[in-house]
Design an enzyme around this catalytic site. Sequence first.
Site, PDB file in Angstrom:
ATOM      1  N   PHE A  20       0.867  -1.172   0.000  1.00 54.47           N
ATOM      2  CA  PHE A  20       0.000   0.000   0.000  1.00 54.47           C
ATOM      3  C   PHE A  20       0.905   1.222   0.000  1.00 54.47           C
ATOM      4  O   PHE A  20       1.613   1.495   0.970  1.00 54.47           O
ATOM      5  CB  PHE A  20      -0.921   0.053   1.216  1.00 54.47           C
ATOM      6  CG  PHE A  20      -1.831   1.256   1.192  1.00 54.47           C
ATOM      7  CD1 PHE A  20      -3.024   1.215   0.501  1.00 54.47           C
ATOM      8  CD2 PHE A  20      -1.465   2.437   1.799  1.00 54.47           C
ATOM      9  CE1 PHE A  20      -3.856   2.331   0.435  1.00 54.47           C
ATOM     10  CE2 PHE A  20      -2.282   3.554   1.753  1.00 54.47           C
ATOM     11  CZ  PHE A  20      -3.483   3.509   1.063  1.00 54.47           C
ATOM     12  N   ASP A  42       9.526   2.935   1.289  1.00 55.66           N
ATOM     13  CA  ASP A  42       8.370   3.753   1.657  1.00 55.66           C
ATOM     14  C   ASP A  42       8.231   3.732   3.176  1.00 55.66           C
ATOM     15  O   ASP A  42       7.781   2.753   3.765  1.00 55.66           O
ATOM     16  CB  ASP A  42       7.113   3.196   0.989  1.00 55.66           C
ATOM     17  CG  ASP A  42       5.874   4.016   1.301  1.00 55.66           C
ATOM     18  OD1 ASP A  42       5.913   4.851   2.217  1.00 55.66           O
ATOM     19  OD2 ASP A  42       4.847   3.810   0.619  1.00 55.66           O
ATOM     20  N   LYS A  50       2.916  11.690   6.782  1.00 57.34           N
ATOM     21  CA  LYS A  50       2.125  11.480   7.985  1.00 57.34           C
ATOM     22  C   LYS A  50       2.715  12.204   9.187  1.00 57.34           C
ATOM     23  O   LYS A  50       2.443  13.370   9.411  1.00 57.34           O
ATOM     24  CB  LYS A  50       1.920   9.984   8.232  1.00 57.34           C
ATOM     25  CG  LYS A  50       1.105   9.323   7.124  1.00 57.34           C
ATOM     26  CD  LYS A  50       0.606   7.977   7.503  1.00 57.34           C
ATOM     27  CE  LYS A  50      -0.117   7.284   6.349  1.00 57.34           C
ATOM     28  NZ  LYS A  50      -1.360   7.942   5.937  1.00 57.34           N
TER      29      LYS A  50
END
Length: 409
Positions: A140, A225, A254
């Site tokens: 993801f 990532d 984030k």
Amino acid sequence: MSGQHLIDRERLFGAQNYAALPVVLAHGRGAHLYDVDGRRYVDMMSAYSAASFGHLHPRLVKAMRDQLERLDIVSRAFHSDNLGAFYEELAGYAGLDACLVMNTGAEAVETAIKAARRYGYDELAIPQDTAEIIVAHGNFHGRTTTIVGFSDDPAARRGFGPFAPGFSHVPFGEAAAVERAITPATAAVLIEPIQGEGGVIVPPAGYLAELRRICDRHGILLILDEVQSGFGRTGRDFAFMHEDVRPDAITVGKALGGGLLPVSAFIATRRLMNVFTPGSHGSTFGGNPIATAVGREAVALMRDEALAERSRRLGEVQLGALRELRSPAVLALRGKGLWAGVELDPGAAKAKDVCLALLRRGVLAKETHESVLRLAPPLVIEEADLLAAVRALGEALDEACLERARAAD
């Protein structure tokens, strides 16, 4: 106005792209959130790690307010007085050379894809428009059309094609499969060090180090990532540091925005970053002075409050407490730092039912892939709150198992 009325208004005027739990949150501090009726909850999700510093951390709020008194946005058509310092501090924190700041995690990953492809053409002599990037099953990386095109989640993909070519898939955690997939057109390997949305899947020890050796052997890029796993989530500043490797680039987001606004970055070696030239990539809001001020303070907070070490210590407490539950519904426990995945037997208890039972007990958590409960509290959570949340989970599992058994009768 009641919580249900607010939920109904969202449904009437909004897109139904989230299946939110039935709670309406109104304010928060630290590791606690409060609904519109004033009920307090322990946050065991921290907005998918965006609120890793807790809610409204006073230093982050002050940094944002101070910047708001001086300058808002000028776009990258001009220089601003704190961007260079942000680049230096963020790159140094990650152990790399240079940064390109964007807004969302997906934008950071899109930047990484652009960089890898251009590097492949300019430095590896890959024929134009044929570059390939190796990704993992179960990944993801975001929700743009390019990124969902190399996802294998049917819910993320359905109805959004045609998708961009140039990606090949291998099983996550199998370094040998990566080497077998490399071709003369391969420019990079793009991998999450731990698959968060996939269910907090932790690869075998040595996986990242072996990927580094494979990429070096073939002269291709290793891009990690770290949008969810970075900023102390796994008990180190970045997950790749557990194996003492140096990737060619990482993507972050984030937590970098301190829970206050979206801030992301592509952080890379100077050689890789040099593929970008004026006009080749950008964002009106990327690197704006407010985002820069918050991002700088987020980096400083990680060091000043030793939050990665706190995550490591409390993560051991969390996993130890989870192992004590011994529920028949639990098939597996996975985790690193303050990040755990509790895999459930769907025949014994549904993950969403467990989340609803937790909600009734004042704990906020969310399932992924219907059978895994994720626990990712703010790094500032107190140990007593953490243990109380795990005890509530034990009760919620018992309740969900009982309801499931009754439904089966």
